[in-house]
Design a protein around this motif. Sequence first.
Motif, PDB file in Angstrom:
ATOM      1  N   ILE A   1     129.005 127.274  61.795  1.00 25.33           N
ATOM      2  CA  ILE A   1     130.031 126.330  61.377  1.00 25.33           C
ATOM      3  C   ILE A   1     129.549 125.588  60.142  1.00 25.33           C
ATOM      4  O   ILE A   1     128.558 124.862  60.195  1.00 25.33           O
ATOM      5  N   TYR A   2     130.256 125.759  59.033  1.00 24.89           N
ATOM      6  CA  TYR A   2     129.923 125.082  57.787  1.00 24.89           C
ATOM      7  C   TYR A   2     130.888 123.916  57.585  1.00 24.89           C
ATOM      8  O   TYR A   2     132.074 124.029  57.868  1.00 24.89           O
ATOM      9  N   ASP A   3     130.349 122.800  57.088  1.00 26.36           N
ATOM     10  CA  ASP A   3     131.173 121.634  56.834  1.00 26.36           C
ATOM     11  C   ASP A   3     130.567 120.870  55.666  1.00 26.36           C
ATOM     12  O   ASP A   3     129.417 121.095  55.294  1.00 26.36           O
ATOM     13  N   ALA A   4     131.346 119.937  55.126  1.00 20.86           N
ATOM     14  CA  ALA A   4     130.843 119.091  54.045  1.00 20.86           C
ATOM     15  C   ALA A   4     129.748 118.194  54.592  1.00 20.86           C
ATOM     16  O   ALA A   4     129.750 117.845  55.774  1.00 20.86           O
ATOM     17  N   GLU A   5     128.818 117.826  53.750  1.00 16.40           N
ATOM     18  CA  GLU A   5     127.729 116.955  54.158  1.00 16.40           C
ATOM     19  C   GLU A   5     128.276 115.586  54.549  1.00 16.40           C
ATOM     20  O   GLU A   5     129.188 115.068  53.931  1.00 16.40           O
ATOM     21  N   GLU A   6     127.708 115.024  55.608  1.00 16.71           N
ATOM     22  CA  GLU A   6     128.081 113.695  56.077  1.00 16.71           C
ATOM     23  C   GLU A   6     126.813 112.868  56.199  1.00 16.71           C
ATOM     24  O   GLU A   6     125.728 113.408  56.351  1.00 16.71           O
ATOM     25  N   SER A   7     126.988 111.558  56.178  1.00 20.71           N
ATOM     26  CA  SER A   7     125.830 110.700  56.409  1.00 20.71           C
ATOM     27  C   SER A   7     125.436 110.796  57.877  1.00 20.71           C
ATOM     28  O   SER A   7     126.260 111.136  58.727  1.00 20.71           O
ATOM     29  N   PRO A   8     124.173 110.483  58.193  1.00 20.59           N
ATOM     30  CA  PRO A   8     123.765 110.503  59.605  1.00 20.59           C
ATOM     31  C   PRO A   8     124.632 109.598  60.481  1.00 20.59           C
ATOM     32  O   PRO A   8     124.939 109.939  61.612  1.00 20.59           O
ATOM     33  N   ALA A   9     125.054 108.450  59.951  1.00 24.09           N
ATOM     34  CA  ALA A   9     125.895 107.530  60.736  1.00 24.09           C
ATOM     35  C   ALA A   9     127.260 108.152  61.013  1.00 24.09           C
ATOM     36  O   ALA A   9     127.791 108.052  62.122  1.00 24.09           O
ATOM     37  N   GLU A  10     127.852 108.803  59.996  1.00 30.08           N
ATOM     38  CA  GLU A  10     129.143 109.474  60.193  1.00 30.08           C
ATOM     39  C   GLU A  10     129.018 110.581  61.233  1.00 30.08           C
ATOM     40  O   GLU A  10     129.864 110.724  62.110  1.00 30.08           O
ATOM     41  N   ARG A  11     127.947 111.343  61.143  1.00 33.26           N
ATOM     42  CA  ARG A  11     127.744 112.469  62.066  1.00 33.26           C
ATOM     43  C   ARG A  11     127.562 111.957  63.497  1.00 33.26           C
ATOM     44  O   ARG A  11     128.111 112.504  64.432  1.00 33.26           O
ATOM     45  N   ALA A  12     126.786 110.892  63.662  1.00 34.94           N
ATOM     46  CA  ALA A  12     126.517 110.351  64.996  1.00 34.94           C
ATOM     47  C   ALA A  12     127.762 109.735  65.614  1.00 34.94           C
ATOM     48  O   ALA A  12     127.914 109.735  66.834  1.00 34.94           O
ATOM     49  N   ALA A  13     128.657 109.203  64.778  1.00 34.40           N
ATOM     50  CA  ALA A  13     129.848 108.529  65.292  1.00 34.40           C
ATOM     51  C   ALA A  13     130.921 109.513  65.762  1.00 34.40           C
ATOM     52  O   ALA A  13     131.835 109.127  66.481  1.00 34.40           O
ATOM     53  N   GLN A  14     130.810 110.763  65.364  1.00 38.75           N
ATOM     54  CA  GLN A  14     131.831 111.749  65.722  1.00 38.75           C
ATOM     55  C   GLN A  14     131.675 112.205  67.161  1.00 38.75           C
ATOM     56  O   GLN A  14     130.572 112.390  67.654  1.00 38.75           O
ATOM     57  N   THR A  15     132.814 112.371  67.796  1.00 36.12           N
ATOM     58  CA  THR A  15     132.827 112.985  69.119  1.00 36.12           C
ATOM     59  C   THR A  15     133.495 114.346  68.983  1.00 36.12           C
ATOM     60  O   THR A  15     134.201 114.614  68.004  1.00 36.12           O
ATOM     61  N   VAL A  16     133.284 115.195  69.948  1.00 37.36           N
ATOM     62  CA  VAL A  16     133.901 116.510  69.926  1.00 37.36           C
ATOM     63  C   VAL A  16     135.378 116.336  70.284  1.00 37.36           C
ATOM     64  O   VAL A  16     135.693 115.825  71.366  1.00 37.36           O
ATOM     65  N   PRO A  17     136.300 116.722  69.387  1.00 39.30           N
ATOM     66  CA  PRO A  17     137.727 116.588  69.684  1.00 39.30           C
ATOM     67  C   PRO A  17     138.121 117.389  70.926  1.00 39.30           C
ATOM     68  O   PRO A  17     137.495 118.406  71.251  1.00 39.30           O
ATOM     69  N   ALA A  18     139.156 116.937  71.613  1.00 38.36           N
ATOM     70  CA  ALA A  18     139.575 117.555  72.877  1.00 38.36           C
ATOM     71  C   ALA A  18     139.886 119.034  72.707  1.00 38.36           C
ATOM     72  O   ALA A  18     139.518 119.849  73.566  1.00 38.36           O
ATOM     73  N   ASP A  19     140.556 119.428  71.604  1.00 44.48           N
ATOM     74  CA  ASP A  19     140.895 120.840  71.437  1.00 44.48           C
ATOM     75  C   ASP A  19     139.654 121.699  71.221  1.00 44.48           C
ATOM     76  O   ASP A  19     139.569 122.827  71.701  1.00 44.48           O
ATOM     77  N   VAL A  20     138.642 121.146  70.559  1.00 45.04           N
ATOM     78  CA  VAL A  20     137.386 121.875  70.372  1.00 45.04           C
ATOM     79  C   VAL A  20     136.628 121.939  71.694  1.00 45.04           C
ATOM     80  O   VAL A  20     136.087 122.993  72.063  1.00 45.04           O
TER      81      VAL A  20
END
Length: 114
Positions: A7-26
């Motif tokens: 899975i490739y994605d745009a770079e995010e800051s560590p804080a942005e990455r940590a704040a994300q949860t796995v969406p329900a559809d995923v």
Amino acid sequence: MQYALLIYDAEESPAERAAQTVPADVAEMLGRPCVAGWARLHAAGSATTLHHGEGAPLLTDGPFVESKEYIAGLIVIDADDLDGALAIAEAFQATRSNGAIEVRPVIEGRFHGA
């Protein structure tokens, strides 16, 4: 046969990455029987790359290549063939608004000494 979905994605800051949860559809897709395993990765800036140096290993911070998109995670799936793997990858891609998914066959079996 197993395939790795990189899975490739745009770079995010560590804080942005940590704040994300796995969406329900995923999360629903990750729970399907065809998914053998998966992992989310920390931001690319957290990587350390080991190079073969002259007589000693050379360590560098970050990923090996400079890119606009980095590997954000991987999913190992079971599929009958490449067409089946691509269909699963397309279903995952439909849950995303950007980025790419690389589909690569996994070499089956164990290597000698492993």
